[in-house]
Design a protein around this motif. Structure first.
Motif, PDB file in Angstrom:
ATOM      1  N   ASP A   1      -0.522  -3.945   3.238  1.00 40.78           N
ATOM      2  CA  ASP A   1       0.764  -3.299   3.652  1.00 40.78           C
ATOM      3  C   ASP A   1       1.861  -4.064   5.519  1.00 40.78           C
ATOM      4  OD1 ASP A   1       2.495  -0.646   2.580  1.00 40.78           O
ATOM      5  OD2 ASP A   1       3.259  -0.980   4.535  1.00 40.78           O
ATOM      6  N   VAL A   2       2.396  -4.021   5.370  1.00 38.68           N
ATOM      7  CA  VAL A   2       3.008  -4.652   6.966  1.00 38.68           C
ATOM      8  C   VAL A   2       2.969  -3.905   7.716  1.00 38.68           C
ATOM      9  CG1 VAL A   2       5.342  -4.840   6.498  1.00 38.68           C
ATOM     10  CG2 VAL A   2       4.793  -6.094   7.594  1.00 38.68           C
ATOM     11  N   ASP A   3       2.647  -2.798   7.309  1.00 38.96           N
ATOM     12  CA  ASP A   3       3.394  -1.111   8.430  1.00 38.96           C
ATOM     13  C   ASP A   3       1.963  -0.901   8.557  1.00 38.96           C
ATOM     14  OD1 ASP A   3       3.547   1.657   9.216  1.00 38.96           O
ATOM     15  OD2 ASP A   3       5.574   1.296   8.526  1.00 38.96           O
ATOM     16  N   PRO A   4       1.293  -1.069  10.115  1.00 37.19           N
ATOM     17  CA  PRO A   4       0.265  -0.688  10.296  1.00 37.19           C
ATOM     18  C   PRO A   4      -0.183   0.632  10.022  1.00 37.19           C
ATOM     19  CG  PRO A   4       1.066  -2.144  12.209  1.00 37.19           C
ATOM     20  CD  PRO A   4       2.164  -1.799  11.003  1.00 37.19           C
ATOM     21  N   TYR A   5       0.867   2.136  10.420  1.00 32.13           N
ATOM     22  CA  TYR A   5       0.636   3.218  10.311  1.00 32.13           C
ATOM     23  C   TYR A   5       0.355   3.461   9.513  1.00 32.13           C
ATOM     24  CZ  TYR A   5       1.366   8.041   9.827  1.00 32.13           C
ATOM     25  OH  TYR A   5       1.497   8.987   8.974  1.00 32.13           O
ATOM     26  N   LEU A   6       1.206   3.189   8.114  1.00 30.87           N
ATOM     27  CA  LEU A   6       1.215   3.551   6.725  1.00 30.87           C
ATOM     28  C   LEU A   6      -0.246   2.832   6.181  1.00 30.87           C
ATOM     29  CD1 LEU A   6       4.911   1.997   4.994  1.00 30.87           C
ATOM     30  CD2 LEU A   6       3.589   4.812   5.539  1.00 30.87           C
ATOM     31  N   VAL A   7      -1.126   1.713   6.390  1.00 38.20           N
ATOM     32  CA  VAL A   7      -2.272   1.196   6.022  1.00 38.20           C
ATOM     33  C   VAL A   7      -3.423   2.955   7.036  1.00 38.20           C
ATOM     34  CG1 VAL A   7      -4.017  -0.079   6.939  1.00 38.20           C
ATOM     35  CG2 VAL A   7      -2.624  -0.922   5.685  1.00 38.20           C
ATOM     36  N   GLU A   8      -2.835   2.920   7.675  1.00 42.13           N
ATOM     37  CA  GLU A   8      -4.066   4.044   8.875  1.00 42.13           C
ATOM     38  C   GLU A   8      -3.957   4.885   7.632  1.00 42.13           C
ATOM     39  OE1 GLU A   8      -4.645   6.186  13.555  1.00 42.13           O
ATOM     40  OE2 GLU A   8      -3.158   4.782  12.255  1.00 42.13           O
TER      41      GLU A   8
ATOM     42  N   ARG B   1     -10.220  -1.287   0.407  1.00 45.79           N
ATOM     43  CA  ARG B   1     -10.512  -2.525   1.567  1.00 45.79           C
ATOM     44  C   ARG B   1      -8.676  -2.280   1.851  1.00 45.79           C
ATOM     45  NH1 ARG B   1     -11.553  -8.687   3.414  1.00 45.79           N
ATOM     46  NH2 ARG B   1     -10.479  -8.462   4.920  1.00 45.79           N
ATOM     47  N   VAL B   2      -8.384  -1.542   3.189  1.00 46.66           N
ATOM     48  CA  VAL B   2      -7.160  -1.344   3.190  1.00 46.66           C
ATOM     49  C   VAL B   2      -6.373  -1.943   4.220  1.00 46.66           C
ATOM     50  CG1 VAL B   2      -4.984   0.074   3.340  1.00 46.66           C
ATOM     51  CG2 VAL B   2      -7.178   0.786   1.953  1.00 46.66           C
ATOM     52  N   GLU B   3      -5.596  -2.967   4.823  1.00 41.68           N
ATOM     53  CA  GLU B   3      -4.781  -4.019   5.571  1.00 41.68           C
ATOM     54  C   GLU B   3      -3.863  -4.107   5.888  1.00 41.68           C
ATOM     55  OE1 GLU B   3      -7.755  -4.990   7.702  1.00 41.68           O
ATOM     56  OE2 GLU B   3      -9.522  -4.874   6.753  1.00 41.68           O
ATOM     57  N   ALA B   4      -3.188  -4.242   7.073  1.00 42.82           N
ATOM     58  CA  ALA B   4      -2.303  -4.356   8.052  1.00 42.82           C
ATOM     59  C   ALA B   4      -1.790  -6.054   7.569  1.00 42.82           C
ATOM     60  CB  ALA B   4      -2.299  -3.640   8.855  1.00 42.82           C
ATOM     61  N   GLY B   5      -0.344  -5.901   6.891  1.00 41.00           N
ATOM     62  CA  GLY B   5       0.052  -7.741   7.806  1.00 41.00           C
ATOM     63  C   GLY B   5       0.369  -7.817   6.677  1.00 41.00           C
ATOM     64  N   ASP B   6       1.406  -9.329   6.661  1.00 43.05           N
ATOM     65  CA  ASP B   6       2.711  -9.928   6.052  1.00 43.05           C
ATOM     66  C   ASP B   6       1.985 -10.776   4.563  1.00 43.05           C
ATOM     67  OD1 ASP B   6       4.699 -10.477   4.708  1.00 43.05           O
ATOM     68  OD2 ASP B   6       5.118 -12.625   6.894  1.00 43.05           O
ATOM     69  N   ALA B   7       1.917  -9.530   3.599  1.00 42.45           N
ATOM     70  CA  ALA B   7       1.403 -10.122   2.628  1.00 42.45           C
ATOM     71  C   ALA B   7       1.901 -11.790   2.387  1.00 42.45           C
ATOM     72  CB  ALA B   7       1.951  -9.448   1.681  1.00 42.45           C
ATOM     73  N   THR B   8       2.916 -12.279   2.926  1.00 44.75           N
ATOM     74  CA  THR B   8       3.914 -13.114   1.924  1.00 44.75           C
ATOM     75  C   THR B   8       2.975 -14.272   2.828  1.00 44.75           C
ATOM     76  OG1 THR B   8       5.464 -13.263   4.253  1.00 44.75           O
ATOM     77  CG2 THR B   8       5.444 -12.117   1.426  1.00 44.75           C
TER      78      THR B   8
ATOM     79  N   THR C   1       1.045  -1.388  -0.028  1.00 44.90           N
ATOM     80  CA  THR C   1      -0.010   0.432  -0.008  1.00 44.90           C
ATOM     81  C   THR C   1       0.974   1.601   0.053  1.00 44.90           C
ATOM     82  OG1 THR C   1      -1.554  -1.208   1.213  1.00 44.90           O
ATOM     83  CG2 THR C   1      -2.459   1.145   1.216  1.00 44.90           C
ATOM     84  N   GLY C   2       2.410   1.310   0.863  1.00 43.94           N
ATOM     85  CA  GLY C   2       2.200   2.631   1.047  1.00 43.94           C
ATOM     86  C   GLY C   2       1.653   3.274   1.678  1.00 43.94           C
ATOM     87  N   THR C   3       1.837   4.451   0.592  1.00 44.18           N
ATOM     88  CA  THR C   3       1.132   5.934   1.187  1.00 44.18           C
ATOM     89  C   THR C   3      -0.619   6.070  -0.049  1.00 44.18           C
ATOM     90  OG1 THR C   3       1.353   6.984  -1.235  1.00 44.18           O
ATOM     91  CG2 THR C   3       3.151   7.476   0.524  1.00 44.18           C
ATOM     92  N   GLY C   4      -0.905   5.004  -0.568  1.00 42.64           N
ATOM     93  CA  GLY C   4      -2.097   4.633  -1.042  1.00 42.64           C
ATOM     94  C   GLY C   4      -1.990   5.439  -2.588  1.00 42.64           C
TER      95      GLY C   4
END
Length: 380
Positions: free
Chosen positions: A141-148, A162-169, A118-121
């Motif tokens: 994206d793995v980074d919760p702040y970036l997702v928020e 839908r934008v979610e935090a998590g390890d994409a692997t 996701t990065g910046t979005g």
């Protein structure tokens, strides 16, 4: 001048006039997603946050990547005196590359899309503008702040994927077999099993292999495998990670210092001039496949050139030369890293190309195989 004029100019720069991507580029406010970013300086990284609106818009609406996180340090939280050191961990990728990745996906407005990184979005926003409904997009994206932050900024732009935090692997926030397209703006050592699980039959994925510029496309088969190819095109992205930063590598830093200063167990004269491997994309990609994990340094003082190589197994190499003269090569450790590099260069000179470009890609949940003619390699 409003941001719309800048966005329209960017769209004209990176798309042809009949492109279906021109509209999304011209109507997506990139400055909303990238209010601050880092720029590399002699003293680490420095915050770039133009106070002048016109200057900020000119800088934002350029076809370039803007680094927004260095290690765990987000530009959104930075102060002008901050100068972090480390590797970039997130960016707003140059728009032309984002569009190119989507083009390789053969994205149709009716498709469901899983967007990795996701990065910046901003890239997610472009996909939402392109597709018939933003709800067709799931972004991870793995980074919760970036997702928020991305979720908030997408909402300001009137978009609600839908934008979610998590390890994409690992496990993904989608129904198995429901995704038409996966586009990844982070690189992976091999294709994760969860991506195959997420794709519908005939679904297509686009990604890059970690440590290389190899761009892979593949389509899912009825038996749950996928087949595709290494495209002749090139792209490079940050590698997936499991936390806010990449693991530290103090051992490699120490080994590079050793390579810089000490004599090797083997001292030879190399057959080829020194090359800056990191800037030789095909060479770097082939070496990264055959001997992953090597780090490179290259510097030049006038005509004096020095190249360093190191690996966490304790191997290192140093090559020095004047200009294009044959180099003096020092090597130590369990493997001869410069010899591995010379083997790849010899193959290139003998065959006129390296086999990986255009190679077939065979994917199952356990491994990714690249093959071309008699050459193949397994990524496990």
């Amino acid at each position: 001048m409003t941001w719309h004029h800048h966005a329209e100019a960017l769209a004209q720069q990176v798309t042809h006039r009949n492109s279906r991507w021109r509209g999304p580029l011209a109507t997506t406010p990139r400055h909303l997603f990238v209010p601050h970013w880092w720029e590399r300086t002699g003293d680490g990284w420095s915050l770039h946050s133009p106070a002048d609106t016109a200057a900020r818009l000119r800088a934002t609406y350029t076809d370039t990547s803007l680094v927004t996180s260095v290690g765990p340090h987000h530009a959104d939280h930075a102060q002008p005196h901050d100068h972090p050191h480390g590797r970039p961990t997130s960016s707003s990728t140059l728009p032309s590359l984002v569009i190119n990745m989507h083009r390789h996906a053969y994205l149709d407005p009716a498709d469901s899309l899983l967007y990795i990184g996701t990065g910046t979005g901003y890239g997610t926003a472009l996909a939402c503008r392109y597709l018939a409904d933003p709800e067709q997009v799931t972004s991870v994206d793995v980074d919760p702040y970036l997702v928020e932050a991305a979720r908030d900024r997408l909402g300001e732009a009137g978009l609600h994927p839908r934008v979610e935090a998590g390890d994409a692997t690992g496990p993904l926030p989608v129904t198995p077999g429901s995704v038409d397209r996966i586009v990844s703006l982070v690189s992976v050592p091999r294709i994760p099993a969860s991506w195959l699980d997420a794709l519908c039959i005939g679904g297509r994925l686009v990604t890059t292999i970690a440590g290389t510029s190899l761009l892979i496309t593949a389509e899912k088969n009825p038996d749950g495998t996928a087949t595709g190819r290494v495209e002749w095109d090139r792209a490079g992205f940050m590698q997936t990670r499991q936390g806010p930063d990449y693991p530290p590598t103090p051992g490699l830093d120490t080994l590079l210092a050793t390579a810089e200063q000490q004599d090797g167990d083997d001292v030879t004269t190399g057959p080829y001039p020194i090359v800056d491997v990191a800037q030789a994309w095909d060479l770097d990609s082939m070496l990264s496949l055959t001997a992953p994990g090597i780090v490179h340094r290259h510097h030049q003082d006038g005509e004096q050139r020095t190249a360093l190589m190191a690996h966490e197994d304790g191997s290192w190499a140093r090559a020095t030369a004047q200009g294009t003269d044959r180099p003096t090569v020092h090597q130590a450790g369990p493997r001869r890293l410069w010899d591995l590099l010379d083997d790849v260069r010899a193959y290139w000179l003998t065959h006129g190309e390296l086999p990986v470009r255009g190679a077939r890609v065979l994917i199952n949940p356990r491994r990714t195989v690249l093959a071309r003619g008699p050459w193949y390699i397994k990524l496990t």
